[in-house]
Design a protein around this motif. Sequence first.
Motif, PDB file in Angstrom:
ATOM      1  N   ARG A 188      -5.940  -0.969 -27.628  1.00 35.88           N
ATOM      2  CA  ARG A 188      -7.087  -1.671 -27.051  1.00 35.88           C
ATOM      3  C   ARG A 188      -7.383  -2.953 -27.827  1.00 35.88           C
ATOM      4  O   ARG A 188      -7.700  -4.000 -27.241  1.00 35.88           O
ATOM      5  N   ALA A 189      -7.290  -2.857 -29.174  1.00 42.01           N
ATOM      6  CA  ALA A 189      -7.549  -4.039 -30.002  1.00 42.01           C
ATOM      7  C   ALA A 189      -6.499  -5.124 -29.727  1.00 42.01           C
ATOM      8  O   ALA A 189      -6.824  -6.321 -29.613  1.00 42.01           O
ATOM      9  N   GLU A 190      -5.251  -4.710 -29.591  1.00 45.22           N
ATOM     10  CA  GLU A 190      -4.198  -5.681 -29.320  1.00 45.22           C
ATOM     11  C   GLU A 190      -4.368  -6.298 -27.936  1.00 45.22           C
ATOM     12  O   GLU A 190      -4.145  -7.504 -27.740  1.00 45.22           O
ATOM     13  N   ALA A 191      -4.753  -5.457 -26.969  1.00 44.80           N
ATOM     14  CA  ALA A 191      -4.985  -5.969 -25.618  1.00 44.80           C
ATOM     15  C   ALA A 191      -6.136  -6.959 -25.604  1.00 44.80           C
ATOM     16  O   ALA A 191      -6.079  -7.996 -24.930  1.00 44.80           O
ATOM     17  N   GLU A 192      -7.218  -6.648 -26.351  1.00 49.29           N
ATOM     18  CA  GLU A 192      -8.367  -7.548 -26.426  1.00 49.29           C
ATOM     19  C   GLU A 192      -7.973  -8.859 -27.095  1.00 49.29           C
ATOM     20  O   GLU A 192      -8.394  -9.949 -26.664  1.00 49.29           O
ATOM     21  N   LYS A 193      -7.169  -8.755 -28.137  1.00 52.04           N
ATOM     22  CA  LYS A 193      -6.714  -9.959 -28.828  1.00 52.04           C
ATOM     23  C   LYS A 193      -5.873 -10.830 -27.899  1.00 52.04           C
ATOM     24  O   LYS A 193      -6.033 -12.061 -27.859  1.00 52.04           O
ATOM     25  N   ALA A 194      -5.008 -10.182 -27.145  1.00 58.51           N
ATOM     26  CA  ALA A 194      -4.172 -10.921 -26.206  1.00 58.51           C
ATOM     27  C   ALA A 194      -5.023 -11.546 -25.104  1.00 58.51           C
ATOM     28  O   ALA A 194      -4.772 -12.670 -24.668  1.00 58.51           O
ATOM     29  N   ARG A 195      -6.063 -10.802 -24.658  1.00 61.29           N
ATOM     30  CA  ARG A 195      -6.946 -11.329 -23.611  1.00 61.29           C
ATOM     31  C   ARG A 195      -7.688 -12.564 -24.108  1.00 61.29           C
ATOM     32  O   ARG A 195      -7.779 -13.579 -23.401  1.00 61.29           O
ATOM     33  N   GLN A 196      -8.216 -12.481 -25.311  1.00 59.92           N
ATOM     34  CA  GLN A 196      -8.942 -13.619 -25.869  1.00 59.92           C
ATOM     35  C   GLN A 196      -8.024 -14.831 -26.044  1.00 59.92           C
ATOM     36  O   GLN A 196      -8.434 -15.979 -25.802  1.00 59.92           O
ATOM     37  N   ALA A 197      -6.773 -14.565 -26.474  1.00 59.78           N
ATOM     38  CA  ALA A 197      -5.816 -15.665 -26.633  1.00 59.78           C
ATOM     39  C   ALA A 197      -5.507 -16.309 -25.285  1.00 59.78           C
ATOM     40  O   ALA A 197      -5.400 -17.536 -25.170  1.00 59.78           O
ATOM     41  N   LYS A 198      -5.406 -15.473 -24.252  1.00 57.14           N
ATOM     42  CA  LYS A 198      -5.140 -15.996 -22.919  1.00 57.14           C
ATOM     43  C   LYS A 198      -6.312 -16.820 -22.414  1.00 57.14           C
ATOM     44  O   LYS A 198      -6.129 -17.895 -21.810  1.00 57.14           O
ATOM     45  N   VAL A 199      -7.552 -16.335 -22.662  1.00 54.21           N
ATOM     46  CA  VAL A 199      -8.747 -17.073 -22.258  1.00 54.21           C
ATOM     47  C   VAL A 199      -8.792 -18.428 -22.965  1.00 54.21           C
ATOM     48  O   VAL A 199      -9.096 -19.462 -22.346  1.00 54.21           O
ATOM     49  N   ALA A 200      -8.489 -18.421 -24.265  1.00 50.88           N
ATOM     50  CA  ALA A 200      -8.497 -19.674 -25.020  1.00 50.88           C
ATOM     51  C   ALA A 200      -7.456 -20.651 -24.473  1.00 50.88           C
ATOM     52  O   ALA A 200      -7.718 -21.863 -24.352  1.00 50.88           O
ATOM     53  N   THR A 201      -6.289 -20.140 -24.125  1.00 44.45           N
ATOM     54  CA  THR A 201      -5.242 -20.999 -23.570  1.00 44.45           C
ATOM     55  C   THR A 201      -5.673 -21.607 -22.244  1.00 44.45           C
ATOM     56  O   THR A 201      -5.492 -22.805 -21.991  1.00 44.45           O
ATOM     57  N   LEU A 202      -6.266 -20.784 -21.372  1.00 50.07           N
ATOM     58  CA  LEU A 202      -6.681 -21.259 -20.053  1.00 50.07           C
ATOM     59  C   LEU A 202      -7.813 -22.275 -20.150  1.00 50.07           C
ATOM     60  O   LEU A 202      -7.811 -23.293 -19.454  1.00 50.07           O
ATOM     61  N   TYR A 221      -9.241 -20.753 -12.977  1.00 48.91           N
ATOM     62  CA  TYR A 221     -10.478 -19.973 -12.907  1.00 48.91           C
ATOM     63  C   TYR A 221     -10.259 -18.590 -12.289  1.00 48.91           C
ATOM     64  O   TYR A 221     -10.964 -17.637 -12.624  1.00 48.91           O
ATOM     65  N   THR A 222      -9.288 -18.472 -11.423  1.00 51.74           N
ATOM     66  CA  THR A 222      -8.953 -17.145 -10.880  1.00 51.74           C
ATOM     67  C   THR A 222      -8.481 -16.222 -11.995  1.00 51.74           C
ATOM     68  O   THR A 222      -8.867 -15.039 -12.058  1.00 51.74           O
ATOM     69  N   GLN A 223      -7.640 -16.745 -12.879  1.00 54.41           N
ATOM     70  CA  GLN A 223      -7.167 -15.944 -14.012  1.00 54.41           C
ATOM     71  C   GLN A 223      -8.310 -15.637 -14.992  1.00 54.41           C
ATOM     72  O   GLN A 223      -8.387 -14.528 -15.526  1.00 54.41           O
ATOM     73  N   LEU A 224      -9.194 -16.615 -15.200  1.00 50.73           N
ATOM     74  CA  LEU A 224     -10.313 -16.398 -16.113  1.00 50.73           C
ATOM     75  C   LEU A 224     -11.265 -15.335 -15.574  1.00 50.73           C
ATOM     76  O   LEU A 224     -11.766 -14.491 -16.335  1.00 50.73           O
ATOM     77  N   VAL A 225     -11.519 -15.356 -14.273  1.00 49.02           N
ATOM     78  CA  VAL A 225     -12.392 -14.334 -13.663  1.00 49.02           C
ATOM     79  C   VAL A 225     -11.753 -12.956 -13.801  1.00 49.02           C
ATOM     80  O   VAL A 225     -12.453 -11.959 -14.052  1.00 49.02           O
ATOM     81  N   ALA A 226     -10.428 -12.878 -13.639  1.00 45.02           N
ATOM     82  CA  ALA A 226      -9.749 -11.593 -13.795  1.00 45.02           C
ATOM     83  C   ALA A 226      -9.819 -11.108 -15.241  1.00 45.02           C
ATOM     84  O   ALA A 226      -9.933  -9.889 -15.489  1.00 45.02           O
ATOM     85  N   LEU A 227      -9.781 -12.052 -16.196  1.00 44.37           N
ATOM     86  CA  LEU A 227      -9.845 -11.677 -17.606  1.00 44.37           C
ATOM     87  C   LEU A 227     -11.277 -11.359 -18.048  1.00 44.37           C
ATOM     88  O   LEU A 227     -11.481 -10.497 -18.909  1.00 44.37           O
ATOM     89  N   GLU A 228     -12.263 -12.067 -17.470  1.00 41.30           N
ATOM     90  CA  GLU A 228     -13.669 -11.853 -17.834  1.00 41.30           C
ATOM     91  C   GLU A 228     -14.512 -11.753 -16.563  1.00 41.30           C
ATOM     92  O   GLU A 228     -15.189 -12.711 -16.156  1.00 41.30           O
ATOM     93  N   PRO A 229     -14.462 -10.596 -15.894  1.00 42.56           N
ATOM     94  CA  PRO A 229     -15.187 -10.435 -14.630  1.00 42.56           C
ATOM     95  C   PRO A 229     -16.700 -10.636 -14.771  1.00 42.56           C
ATOM     96  O   PRO A 229     -17.370 -11.006 -13.796  1.00 42.56           O
ATOM     97  N   ALA A 230     -17.267 -10.372 -15.950  1.00 42.41           N
ATOM     98  CA  ALA A 230     -18.719 -10.480 -16.133  1.00 42.41           C
ATOM     99  C   ALA A 230     -19.177 -11.917 -16.383  1.00 42.41           C
ATOM    100  O   ALA A 230     -20.390 -12.174 -16.426  1.00 42.41           O
ATOM    101  N   ASN A 231     -18.268 -12.837 -16.560  1.00 46.62           N
ATOM    102  CA  ASN A 231     -18.633 -14.222 -16.841  1.00 46.62           C
ATOM    103  C   ASN A 231     -19.034 -14.908 -15.532  1.00 46.62           C
ATOM    104  O   ASN A 231     -18.194 -15.271 -14.713  1.00 46.62           O
ATOM    105  N   LYS A 232     -20.354 -15.100 -15.322  1.00 50.07           N
ATOM    106  CA  LYS A 232     -20.865 -15.697 -14.093  1.00 50.07           C
ATOM    107  C   LYS A 232     -20.453 -17.163 -13.950  1.00 50.07           C
ATOM    108  O   LYS A 232     -20.266 -17.659 -12.841  1.00 50.07           O
ATOM    109  N   SER A 233     -20.344 -17.853 -15.083  1.00 52.47           N
ATOM    110  CA  SER A 233     -19.972 -19.263 -15.038  1.00 52.47           C
ATOM    111  C   SER A 233     -18.586 -19.448 -14.426  1.00 52.47           C
ATOM    112  O   SER A 233     -18.386 -20.328 -13.570  1.00 52.47           O
ATOM    113  N   TYR A 234     -17.641 -18.615 -14.841  1.00 49.92           N
ATOM    114  CA  TYR A 234     -16.295 -18.705 -14.284  1.00 49.92           C
ATOM    115  C   TYR A 234     -16.317 -18.428 -12.781  1.00 49.92           C
ATOM    116  O   TYR A 234     -15.661 -19.115 -11.987  1.00 49.92           O
TER     117      TYR A 234
END
Length: 346
Positions: A188-202, A221-234
Amino acid sequence: MAKSIPVTSSQPFSQLNSLWWVVTLALVVFGAMVIKESWIAGLMLIMFGAVVSPYGFARILAWLSADDPLQIRVAIVLLALAGSTYVLYEHTARVAADAAEETRIKALADAQAAEAKRTAEAEAQLNSTKAYFAEHRDAVLAEFATAVDGKNLATAKAIRDRFILAIRDPEFDQILNRYVSLKDEVERAEAEKARQAKVATLTGQLASVSATDYTQAIMIYTQLVALEPANKSYQQKLERFTKVRDAQYAKEAAEKAAATAKAERQKKIEGQFSGWSGAHYKFERLIKDAMNDPDSYDHVETKYVDKGTYIRVISTFRGKNAFGGMVKNTKIADFTIDGSFLKEVQ
């Protein structure tokens, strides 16, 4: 009184009989070659060779008190060849089928033997692992616990893979449960780290996207919404760019449709006029029909005014009047876009 044997059969060394000795020899040799493949086919050829030999056939004719028609010996040779070929084919096919069946049985036996060997080896390995654990239980459990507590997943996994199928030990199972929890936590920690890295890249890519590049922005933004569904701004930005893109597509489609319609409309209008003289086809016919002397018609100029729902055509021409003099005249009429006559304008 018995019939005498014809000369061709009673003189085995005549020219014709010499040919039959060659045929006999060929059948015997062919039979000898075939006999190792099929003894029945080989004996058939040798036997028929003896029958058609000048000596043997002469004895048969003498016994039958018959003549020596050539076609009988030819038929016997053909029968020998056909019969032996059929027998040889059947024998070869049967031998091939038997060999294939033996090969299949051997392959099945080899596969069963290999499976039995693998099973025996696995059983031996399992028993060896059980014996090792029974002798070194405390050391194995201590090493497993140390690896889990130290979050050394590689070592812990190696111990688990080695002993999990061989033993049933309550203390080992407790450590195993801790290993599974640790493994899930690390994943889970590795997945979260990878998710955050992907968000930063996007989000970094967004800085280089132009304001009118709706397609690229929507993809990011489609990828960002999939990575962070709770982010209303995205979500809001995705919806805004999607609406702008759809509006742009609709505008482009409308403009294309309008341009197509305009081109088709212009094509219909221009199709009403002669490409050579510029005269309006239908208006020209109407003018000629109304003239005193249609043959004197001489087109001068034709123009039109686009009125939106129809066109107004102004045609100037020359022609003879009732007195025979050439006069210049101008007629005006309205036509539909499709070229139908509407009315004449005074």
